[in-house]
Design an enzyme around this catalytic site. Structure first.
Site, short mmCIF file in Angstrom:
data_model
loop_
_atom_site.label_atom_id
_atom_site.label_comp_id
_atom_site.label_asym_id
_atom_site.label_seq_id
_atom_site.Cartn_x
_atom_site.Cartn_y
_atom_site.Cartn_z
N CYS A 89 -49.82 -28.97 52.55
CA CYS A 89 -50.26 -29.04 51.15
C CYS A 89 -49.76 -30.33 50.50
O CYS A 89 -50.49 -30.97 49.73
CB CYS A 89 -49.73 -27.84 50.35
SG CYS A 89 -50.30 -26.26 50.97
N ARG A 133 -57.24 -22.67 52.06
CA ARG A 133 -57.63 -23.99 51.53
C ARG A 133 -59.13 -23.97 51.23
O ARG A 133 -59.94 -24.32 52.08
CB ARG A 133 -57.29 -25.10 52.55
CG ARG A 133 -55.83 -25.14 52.90
CD ARG A 133 -55.48 -26.21 53.91
NE ARG A 133 -54.17 -25.92 54.47
CZ ARG A 133 -53.01 -26.18 53.87
NH1 ARG A 133 -53.00 -26.79 52.69
NH2 ARG A 133 -51.87 -25.85 54.44
C1 BEZ Z 1 -48.40 -26.09 54.75
O1 BEZ Z 1 -47.72 -26.80 55.47
O2 BEZ Z 1 -48.94 -26.54 53.75
C2 BEZ Z 1 -48.58 -24.65 55.10
C3 BEZ Z 1 -48.65 -24.31 56.42
C4 BEZ Z 1 -48.80 -22.97 56.77
C5 BEZ Z 1 -48.89 -22.01 55.77
C6 BEZ Z 1 -48.86 -22.39 54.43
C7 BEZ Z 1 -48.70 -23.71 54.09
#
Ligand code: BEZ
Length: 241
Positions: free
Chosen positions: A57, A140
């Site tokens: 993110c 997402r």
């Molecule tokens: C992230 O790195 O943004 C992420 C990865 C897995 C689950 C939720 C967020």
């Protein structure tokens, strides 16, 4: 399998392409917004992310922020959302600016609004919670909403996969070009490449097109293209001010 002991989950709203964007008011890092009314006349990319202070993110937010002006050049505003609270959002965005480097980006300030959605009210309205993936975080999701407040395209990615921002910009330009010129855009289209003209609605038009009328080139009567130079596309869809 659903049994008497495991009742079916409550149905989740899934807005569809062509639907009016569901309305909401929300608190954001840039004040309250009343959506889509506050954005009338603009294209909007409304997107969700799973959680603040997570690496994928963070890389996405830095990329969105770096491209914000490029989207604005096509009259397109960005709005983010996660089910975290406002203070978490503020702390995360400050951390991004103060500490995080990603590719050639650093000192990145995120100035577009980030919605706090602790109750998941907005995320549920937009079908951003997919319990098979995670029942407490948004996936997402990316909604492309036009200046009339209509959903025009939707892309979903799972939690582990960062979005492709070239594609988000390509979709933005292709939707706007299709509207402006009354055409469709073929696979992987980018400005300057031939566009698809609407299928002939009469036998005579099909014959004329096959004969090369109006600069149209046909593979067969149902598959006809025409050239629109890149600068003509860009000058039609880029903001003038
Ligand atoms: C992230 O790195 O943004 C992420 C990865 C897995 C689950 C939720 C967020």
């Amino acid at each position: 399998m659903t049994t008497a002991e495991t009742p079916a989950p409550a149905p989740v709203a899934m807005p569809r392409i062509g639907d009016p964007a569901p309305e909401f008011t929300a608190v954001t890092t840039r004040g309250e917004i009343n959506f889509p009314a506050d954005y009338a006349g603009k294209w909007v990319i409304l997107f969700s992310h799973p959680a603040d202070f997570t690496p994928v993110c963070t890389s996405e937010f830095m990329t969105f922020a770096a491209m914000q002006q490029e989207f604005a050049d096509y009259n397109t505003e960005l709005i983010g959302l996660s089910v975290d609270g406002l203070y978490s959002h503020i702390a995360w965005l400050r951390t991004i600016k103060e500490k995080i480097r990603f590719r050639d980006m650093e000192n990145v300030e995120v100035t577009f609004p980030l919605i706090e959605d602790i109750t998941m009210e907005v995320a549920r309205k937009y079908g951003m919670i997919m319990p098979g993936e995670d029942s407490t975080k948004a996936v997402r999701a990316v909604f492309f909403i036009d200046p009339q407040g209509v959903i025009r395209a939707i892309i979903y990615y799972p939690l582990s996969l960062g979005r492709n921002f070239d594609e988000l910009l390509r979709v933005t330009k292709a939707l706007q070009a299709a509207d402006h010129f009354g055409v469709a855009t073929p696979a992987d289209w980018r400005p300057g490449e031939p566009v698809i003209v609407p299928t002939a609605s009469s036998y005579d038009t099909a014959e004329e097109r096959m004969a090369g009328a109006d600069g149209v080139k046909c593979e067969d009567w149902f598959f006809c293209t025409k050239d629109i130079p890149a600068d003509e596309v860009e000058s039609a869809i880029r903001r003038k001010d």
